[in-house]
Design a protein around this motif. Structure first.
Motif, PDB file in Angstrom:
ATOM      1  N   TYR A  15       0.853  -1.182   0.000  1.00  0.00           N
ATOM      2  CA  TYR A  15       0.000   0.000   0.000  1.00  0.00           C
ATOM      3  C   TYR A  15       0.894   1.237   0.000  1.00  0.00           C
ATOM      4  O   TYR A  15       1.808   1.351   0.804  1.00  0.00           O
ATOM      5  N   THR A  16       0.625   2.151  -0.924  1.00  0.00           N
ATOM      6  CA  THR A  16       1.421   3.378  -1.024  1.00  0.00           C
ATOM      7  C   THR A  16       0.509   4.586  -0.916  1.00  0.00           C
ATOM      8  O   THR A  16      -0.724   4.466  -0.919  1.00  0.00           O
ATOM      9  N   SER A  17       1.102   5.766  -0.833  1.00  0.00           N
ATOM     10  CA  SER A  17       0.316   6.992  -0.719  1.00  0.00           C
ATOM     11  C   SER A  17       1.155   8.170  -1.188  1.00  0.00           C
ATOM     12  O   SER A  17       2.376   8.087  -1.303  1.00  0.00           O
ATOM     13  N   ASN A  18       0.460   9.263  -1.493  1.00  0.00           N
ATOM     14  CA  ASN A  18       1.087  10.548  -1.816  1.00  0.00           C
ATOM     15  C   ASN A  18       0.459  11.617  -0.944  1.00  0.00           C
ATOM     16  O   ASN A  18      -0.731  11.538  -0.610  1.00  0.00           O
ATOM     17  N   GLN A  19       1.268  12.628  -0.582  1.00  0.00           N
ATOM     18  CA  GLN A  19       0.764  13.740   0.218  1.00  0.00           C
ATOM     19  C   GLN A  19       1.045  15.049  -0.516  1.00  0.00           C
ATOM     20  O   GLN A  19       2.150  15.263  -1.035  1.00  0.00           O
ATOM     21  N   TYR A  20       0.039  15.889  -0.617  1.00  0.00           N
ATOM     22  CA  TYR A  20       0.171  17.204  -1.240  1.00  0.00           C
ATOM     23  C   TYR A  20      -0.424  18.249  -0.299  1.00  0.00           C
ATOM     24  O   TYR A  20      -1.103  17.936   0.685  1.00  0.00           O
ATOM     25  N   THR A  21      -0.192  19.527  -0.668  1.00  0.00           N
ATOM     26  CA  THR A  21      -0.754  20.655   0.071  1.00  0.00           C
ATOM     27  C   THR A  21      -1.494  21.553  -0.902  1.00  0.00           C
ATOM     28  O   THR A  21      -0.938  21.962  -1.936  1.00  0.00           O
ATOM     29  N   LEU A  77      -8.336  24.054  -0.569  1.00  0.00           N
ATOM     30  CA  LEU A  77      -8.026  25.366  -0.023  1.00  0.00           C
ATOM     31  C   LEU A  77      -6.528  25.508   0.227  1.00  0.00           C
ATOM     32  O   LEU A  77      -5.775  24.531   0.240  1.00  0.00           O
ATOM     33  N   LEU A  78      -6.094  26.752   0.458  1.00  0.00           N
ATOM     34  CA  LEU A  78      -4.693  27.041   0.730  1.00  0.00           C
ATOM     35  C   LEU A  78      -4.247  26.318   2.003  1.00  0.00           C
ATOM     36  O   LEU A  78      -4.917  26.387   3.044  1.00  0.00           O
ATOM     37  N   ASN A  79      -3.109  25.583   1.903  1.00  0.00           N
ATOM     38  CA  ASN A  79      -2.498  24.840   3.011  1.00  0.00           C
ATOM     39  C   ASN A  79      -3.351  23.676   3.491  1.00  0.00           C
ATOM     40  O   ASN A  79      -3.078  23.097   4.553  1.00  0.00           O
ATOM     41  N   GLN A  80      -4.372  23.311   2.740  1.00  0.00           N
ATOM     42  CA  GLN A  80      -5.181  22.162   3.123  1.00  0.00           C
ATOM     43  C   GLN A  80      -4.384  20.880   2.870  1.00  0.00           C
ATOM     44  O   GLN A  80      -3.762  20.707   1.826  1.00  0.00           O
ATOM     45  N   SER A  81      -4.401  19.956   3.854  1.00  0.00           N
ATOM     46  CA  SER A  81      -3.643  18.706   3.742  1.00  0.00           C
ATOM     47  C   SER A  81      -4.366  17.735   2.823  1.00  0.00           C
ATOM     48  O   SER A  81      -5.557  17.447   3.011  1.00  0.00           O
ATOM     49  N   ILE A  82      -3.622  17.199   1.789  1.00  0.00           N
ATOM     50  CA  ILE A  82      -4.182  16.242   0.832  1.00  0.00           C
ATOM     51  C   ILE A  82      -3.437  14.931   1.003  1.00  0.00           C
ATOM     52  O   ILE A  82      -2.235  14.855   0.777  1.00  0.00           O
ATOM     53  N   ASP A  83      -4.152  13.877   1.428  1.00  0.00           N
ATOM     54  CA  ASP A  83      -3.561  12.560   1.631  1.00  0.00           C
ATOM     55  C   ASP A  83      -4.255  11.590   0.665  1.00  0.00           C
ATOM     56  O   ASP A  83      -5.455  11.334   0.798  1.00  0.00           O
TER      57      ASP A  83
END
Length: 942
Positions: free
Chosen positions: A877-883, A930-936
Motif C-alpha cells: 500500500y502506497t500513498s502521496n501527500q500534497y498541500t 483550499l490554501l495549506n489544506q492537507s491532501i492525503d
C-alpha cells in the motif's frame, strides 16, 4: 477540519476525531496515535451513525424525487423500481387571463383630470408615454408672507390639505424661567444660559444624550449620611465591607453560605475576627463547628468529649474505672511487686520492668538495645562499632555537632509548650510556663471504685508480707536453704541469687578503685535514704520511684523503636532514643553538599574526600552531570564549565568503605559482597563501565557503539542532556543503537554503559526454550509465514466476551478497535484461547474490529490454481501527500487506478469518489483544495 485536542489532558486520556484515536502520554507530554498512519481505511470500516448517513442510490433517488413536485400543466412520475424520473407538460387549447407582454392596446383610451386640478384629455394606446398638464384651482388665499418676530402665522387647512385662510397672531415670548431645588432657587435666560443637571460625587451622576437627561447612580456609590432601604437590599459582588463601629440586625437568623447545595459546598463557611486571626468555621468532613481560639463558657449542656477545666458539679455516676489516674496512684500487683523488690534488695537496672538482663546476661562492652518484639531493653553488641569507638566519639560529641533536621527537631520548652492545647472549660493551660491545671476530678476527690484500687503502703506491705523472697524469679532459696548470717549472692552460672556466706570485711571503692584512706563511717547520701534500727541490726532504706528506665529523670524513652540505642543529648541534658547515625561512625561516609554558583568559579570544596569522582553524583539545577564533565581531587570538585550566577550545585557522596582488615585470598564469596560495592578499579580492564559520545548528524537515528551492551536496559542514553527511555525512545541490536526519532543536527548523544555482555558461546540447536527468550526479541523476520485475518462484532452494552476464529496466543497478537479507537492489550481487553474479553462492555451498536497480527502455523497446504485472491497476497500500500494552494485541482498519481481504488483525505476528512475523478495518472478535484489544506491520497492494490 481542525483537531481540537483537550487543553488539560491526563495520562491515558483518549481523544477521537476524524475516525482516528490518540492517547495522551503525560511522561512525554505528547498525544500518541492509537493506530498506524499507514493503515488504509475506507467507509466499510466506519459504522453508520444516525445523523451523517452513507450515500446510497436509493437515498439519492428518494431525495431527488422529494425535491420535484408537479405544477400547472406539469406532471412528475417517479419509478422507484426502474430508478427513472419523468417530467411531462401539456398545452391547453384555450388561454385566458392577463398577457405577460403586449405591444399596443386594442382600443385607445383618453386620460383627463377634473376637480381642484384640471387637465385636457389625451389619447393613450400603450405605444408611447403621455403627459397631463394640470391646472390648480384658486384657493381664495392672498399670496404673501405670514408671521414675524412677535407674531406667529395662523393657517386653516381643509380636508383636502388646501390652505383656505391665512393670518397672524401676536405672541408673548418668555426669555427667562425660574428653577428651584430642595435648597436654593435661580433664574436662567433662555437661549443664553445653559441649564446644567449636576450630580454629587459618588452619589448621583447625570448624562445628556439624544435630547434626554439621564439621572442615576454611579458604579461606586458613597452615601454621606444615613441610608434607609424600605424594601429588599440585594448586594452582588465578591466583597461586602461594613466600616461601622456597631452592626445591629433585627433578624432572628443569619444565613451563611446561602445557596450551598450540600455540606461540602458550605465547607469553610463561618466568621473571622480580623487582627486576632480568630475563626469560627464549619467543616463538612466531620460536620462540626471549629473554633481556632479557646472557648470560655459559663456552662455546657450535653455530652462533652475531651479534657475539662473548671468545676464539675456532679461525678456521682463515675468511679475510679472512669477517672484518669492522678497523684494518688491506683493499686496494682505490679506496683506492689516493684515496691517489694526495691525494699528487699538494692536497685539494679535488671529490676526495671522494661530491662531484661536475665534471659541473656550482658558481657563486657555490650549495650542495652530496644527489642520491640517484647518491648524491653536487652544486652546486645553493635556490629562494627566497639565500645571504645563509642566512648571516644561520644565523649567529644554533643547535639551542637549534629544539625537539627526538619522532622526530628530538638526539644525546647517553647516547642513542647506550643504543641499543647486545650479546649475545655475545666482544664487550664499556661503556655508561658507549660503548666496544665485540672481543678477537680483527680483521685483525691473521686471515690475509690471496685476495680481500680488506690495505692497505699499498707496494701503494698500486705502483699509483701504474703509473699516470700523465694517467689522472685531470680532468687532461689529452695535448692539450698539459707542459714543464719548468710546473704543472697549472684550466681552467674544459673543467673540467680542464692544463699551464701560473705566476708566480714567491707571494702569501699570509688568505681573500682579502693579509697586511699580507711573510714569508720559509711554515709549513704540521697533524699530517699533512711537509716533505722536500735539493736545490733541496722537497716539502710533507699526509696525509689523508678520502675523502668524511662522513669529516670535523665532518660526520655518515648517513641523508642526496635534496634535504637540511648544517646545523650546535651541540649536537654538527657538520654534519648536514637539510631546509630553516620555522625557516630567513621566520618568518611555518605554526604551531601549544596552550593550556590557565583558565575565566576567552577571549583567547589566538598565536606568529605569521596576518593573518586565515581563515588559522587553532581547535579546543576537538578540536571545530572556526566562523570566526564567534572573532576575530583581530594575535597575539590571542579566542573568542566562555570555555572551561571545563582545556579544550585548539589553533590551527593555515596560513601567510602570502612577498613575491615586483611582477608585471605579467594575467601570473599558473592554472598559477602554488598550490592553496589564493586567499583571501576575492581573490574578487569576492558570489562568495566564505559561511555560513548556522538554528535547527531542530519536525520541520523542509528549509532555504532564500542561495546554490545546485551540489552537496552544495560545503558543510559542522554540526548542533549535529556535522559531517554529504553525501548520507547531507543533500541539496541548488537552494537547498533537506534533512536526512535532523529535528534537535532549537532546535539550530543551520550551513552553510559552499566554492564558488559557476557560471552555465552554457541548454544546447542533447539536448546533455547521460551522462558529463556527476552520479551520483545522475536522480530518479524524470525517468524515463519503466518496468516493474517480479521473479525468484526457489534456491541450491545452488555456482552464483554466474544469468540475469535483463531487462538491468537497472547492479547498483544491482536489489533482491536472499538468504533475506530484502538484498545490497549491487557488494560482494555484480555484473551484466553479463542475468547476475547473486554474490561468493560462495548456500547450499544459499537463496531468491534479485530485484526490478527499473524501467528506461525505449520503444515500449510499448497493452494489450488486460481484460488489465491488479492487478500491472500502480500500487497504493498502506497500513498502521496500534497498541500492545497486554492487554485490547483489536478494532482499526479500512479497509473492503473480508478476513482474507486484510491482513498482521498482532505484535512483528515475522507472524500466520496463523486468529489474527484481519475484519468490515467491524474486525479482531478471537483473544486480546488483550499490554501495549506492537507491532501492525503492512499492507493489500494490493483
Amino acid at each position: 477540519m481542525a483537531l481540537n485536542f483537550p487543553a488539560s489532558p491526563v495520562n491515558g486520556q483518549v481523544y477521537v476525531a476524524l475516525g482516528r484515536g490518540w492517547k495522551y502520554n503525560s511522561s512525554a507530554g505528547i498525544w500518541e496515535a492509537n493506530i498506524n498512519v499507514n493503515t488504509v481505511f475506507d467507509s466499510d470500516d466506519i459504522s453508520e451513525g444516525t445523523a451523517n448517513l452513507f450515500t446510497t442510490q436509493e437515498r439519492t433517488d428518494d431525495f431527488v424525487s422529494n425535491l420535484i413536485t408537479a405544477g400547472n400543466n406539469i406532471t412528475v412520475n417517479y419509478n422507484d423500481v426502474a430508478n427513472s424520473l419523468t417530467i411531462a407538460s401539456t398545452t391547453p387549447t384555450t388561454i385566458s387571463g392577463n398577457a405577460g407582454t403586449a405591444t399596443a392596446l386594442q382600443t385607445a383610451r383618453n386620460f383627463s383630470a377634473t376637480g381642484d386640478a384640471t387637465a385636457p384629455a389625451v389619447s393613450f394606446d400603450g405605444t408611447a408615454n403621455v403627459a397631463l398638464n394640470l391646472t390648480l384651482a384658486n384657493s381664495g388665499v392672498s399670496a404673501g408672507s405670514f408671521g414675524s418676530g412677535s407674531a406667529i402665522p395662523v393657517i386653516t387647512v381643509d380636508s383636502k390639505g388646501r390652505i383656505t385662510s391665512a393670518s397672524t397672531q401676536s405672541v408673548n415670548i418668555v426669555t427667562t424661567t425660574d428653577i428651584a431645588g430642595d435648597s436654593g432657587t435661580d433664574t436662567i435666560t433662555l437661549g443664553t444660559d445653559t441649564l446644567t443637571f449636576a450630580g454629587t460625587t459618588s452619589e448621583i451622576e447625570t448624562a445628556v444624550t439624544n435630547n434626554q437627561v439621564q439621572i442615576g447612580l454611579p458604579n461606586d456609590v458613597t452615601i454621606g449620611n444615613n441610608l434607609t432601604v424600605t424594601g429588599t437590599l440585594t448586594v452582588n459582588g465578591t466583597t461586602t465591607t461594613i466600616n461601622s463601629t456597631q452592626l445591629d440586625v433585627d433578624d432572628l437568623n443569619i444565613t451563611i453560605a446561602s445557596g450551598a447545595g450540600n455540606a461540602a459546598a458550605a465547607n469553610g463557611a463561618g466568621i473571622t475576627v480580623d487582627g486576632a486571626s480568630a475563626t469560627l468555621t464549619y467543616t463538612s468532613s466531620n460536620d462540626r463547628w471549629n473554633f481556632n481560639k479557646e472557648l470560655v463558657v459559663a456552662r455546657v449542656h450535653g455530652n462533652l468529649t475531651g479534657n475539662v477545666t473548671g468545676q464539675v458539679s456532679d461525678i456521682s455516676n463515675f468511679s475510679t474505672t472512669n477517672i484518669t489516674e492522678g497523684s494518688n496512684l491506683y493499686y496494682t500487683d505490679a506496683r506492689a511487686d516493684a515496691r517489694a523488690t526495691l525494699r528487699i534488695t538494692a536497685a539494679s537496672i535488671g529490676n526495671l520492668s522494661d530491662v531484661d538482663i536475665t534471659t541473656s546476661a550482658p558481657t563486657n562492652g555490650q549495650v542495652l538495645i530496644w527489642n520491640s518484639s517484647n518491648s524491653e531493653f536487652e544486652p546486645g553488641t553493635i556490629t562494627g562499632y566497639a565500645t571504645s569507638d563509642f566512648n571516644t566519639d561520644f565523649a567529644s560529641k554533643d547535639t551542637d555537632d549534629l544539625s537539627e533536621g526538619s522532622t526530628n527537631l530538638y526539644f525546647t520548652d517553647a516547642r513542647a509548650r506550643s504543641a499543647i492545647s486545650e479546649n475545655s472549660t475545666q482544664l487550664a493551660y499556661n503556655s508561658s510556663t507549660g503548666v496544665l491545671t485540672f481543678t477537680q476530678g483527680n483521685t483525691d476527690t473521686v471515690a475509690e471504685g471496685s476495680s481500680n484500687l488506690y495505692f497505699t503502703n499498707a496494701r503494698a506491705d500486705a502483699r509483701i508480707a504474703a509473699a516470700s523472697i523465694d517467689a522472685l524469679s531470680d532468687v532461689d532459696i529452695t535448692t539450698s536453704a539459707p542459714t543464719n548470717g548468710q546473704a543472697l549472692i549472684w550466681n552467674a552460672s544459673n543467673s540467680e541469687f542464692e544463699p551464701g556466706t560473705v566476708g566480714s570485711t567491707l571494702t569501699v571503692q570509688d568505681e573500682g578503685s579502693a579509697l586511699s584512706t580507711s573510714a569508720s563511717i559509711l554515709n549513704f547520701v540521697g533524699a530517699g535514704v533512711t537509716a533505722s534500727g536500735t539493736g545490733a541490726t541496722k537497716t539502710i532504706t533507699i526509696a525509689s520511684s523508678v520502675s523502668a528506665i524511662s522513669d529516670l529523670s535523665d532518660v526520655d524513652a518515648s517513641g523508642v523503636a526496635n534496634g535504637e540505642i540511648l544517646k545523650y543529648v546535651s541540649a536537654s541534658s538527657e538520654f534519648q532514643p536514637s539510631l546509630i547515625t553516620n555522625s557516630m561512625l567513621d566520618p568518611t561516609n555518605v554526604f551531601a553538599d549544596q552550593f550556590t554558583a557565583n558565575g565566576s568559579t567552577a571549583a567547589f570544596t566538598l565536606s568529605s574526600d569521596p576518593g573518586s569522582k565515581n563515588a559522587v553524583q553532581v547535579f546543576v539545577d537538578g540536571v545530572p552531570q556526566k562523570a566526564s564533565g567534572y573532576t575530583v581531587s581530594g575535597t575539590t570538585l571542579t566542573l568542566g564549565g562555570t555555572p551561571t550566577n545563582g545556579q544550585i550545585v548539589e553533590v551527593r557522596g555515596y560513601g567510602v568503605g570502612l577498613p575491615v582488615g586483611t582477608v585471605a585470598d579467594n575467601s570473599i564469596t558473592g554472598a559477602k559482597l554488598q550490592n553496589g560495592t564493586i567499583g571501576l578499579n575492581k573490574i578487569q580492564a576492558g570489562d568495566y563501565y564505559n561511555a560513548d559520545t556522538f554528535t547527531a548528524g542530519s536525520n541520523q537515528t542509528a549509532y555504532t557503539l564500542t561495546t554490545d551492551p546485551g540489552s537496552p536496559y544495560a545503558i543510559t542514553v542522554y540526548v542533549a542532556n535529556v535522559q531517554q527511555k529504553p525501548v520507547t525512545n531507543y533500541t539496541v541490536s548488537g552494537t547498533t543503537l537506534t533512536l526512535s526519532a532523529a535528534p537535532t543536527q549537532g546535539v550530543e548523544v551520550y551513552v553510559r554503559y552499566y554492564g558488559v555482555a557476557l560471552a555465552v558461546g554457541t548454544v546447542a540447536d533447539s536448546s533455547i526454550t521460551g522462558a529463556k527468550l527476552q520479551d520483545g526479541t522475536i522480530t518479524i523476520d524470525k517468524i515463519a509465514a503466518g496468516a493474517y485475518t480479521k473479525q468484526t462484532f457489534t456491541g450491545d452494552n452488555t456482552t464483554t466476551a466474544f469468540t475469535l476464529s483463531t487462538d491468537p496466543g497472547v492479547a498483544q497478537a491482536l489489533l482491536i478497535m472499538v468504533d475506530n479507537v484502538v484498545q490497549e492489550p491487557t488494560e482494555n481487553y484480555t484473551t484466553s484461547g479463542t475468547t476475547l474479553t473486554f474490561t468493560s462492555a462495548p456500547a450499544l451498536n459499537a463496531r468491534i474490529y479485530v485484526r490478527f497480527l499473524g501467528l506461525p502455523y505449520a503444515n500449510a497446504s499448497v493452494p489450488a490454481d486460481d484460488s489465491v485472491t488479492n487478500v491472500k497476497l502480500n500487497l504493498t500500500y502506497t500513498s502521496n501527500q500534497y498541500t492545497g494552494n486554492n487554485s490547483a485541482t489536478a494532482y499526479t498519481i500512479p497509473a492503473g487506478h480508478t476513482a474507486n481504488s484510491v482513498l482521498v483525505i482532505l484535512d483528515g476528512l475522507i472524500l466520496p469518489p463523486s468529489d474527484y475523478s481519475v484519468s490515467g495518472t491524474t486525479l482531478t478535484f471537483g473544486s480546488a483544495p483550499l490554501l495549506n489544506q492537507s491532501i492525503d491520497i492512499r492507493y489500494m492494490p490493483v
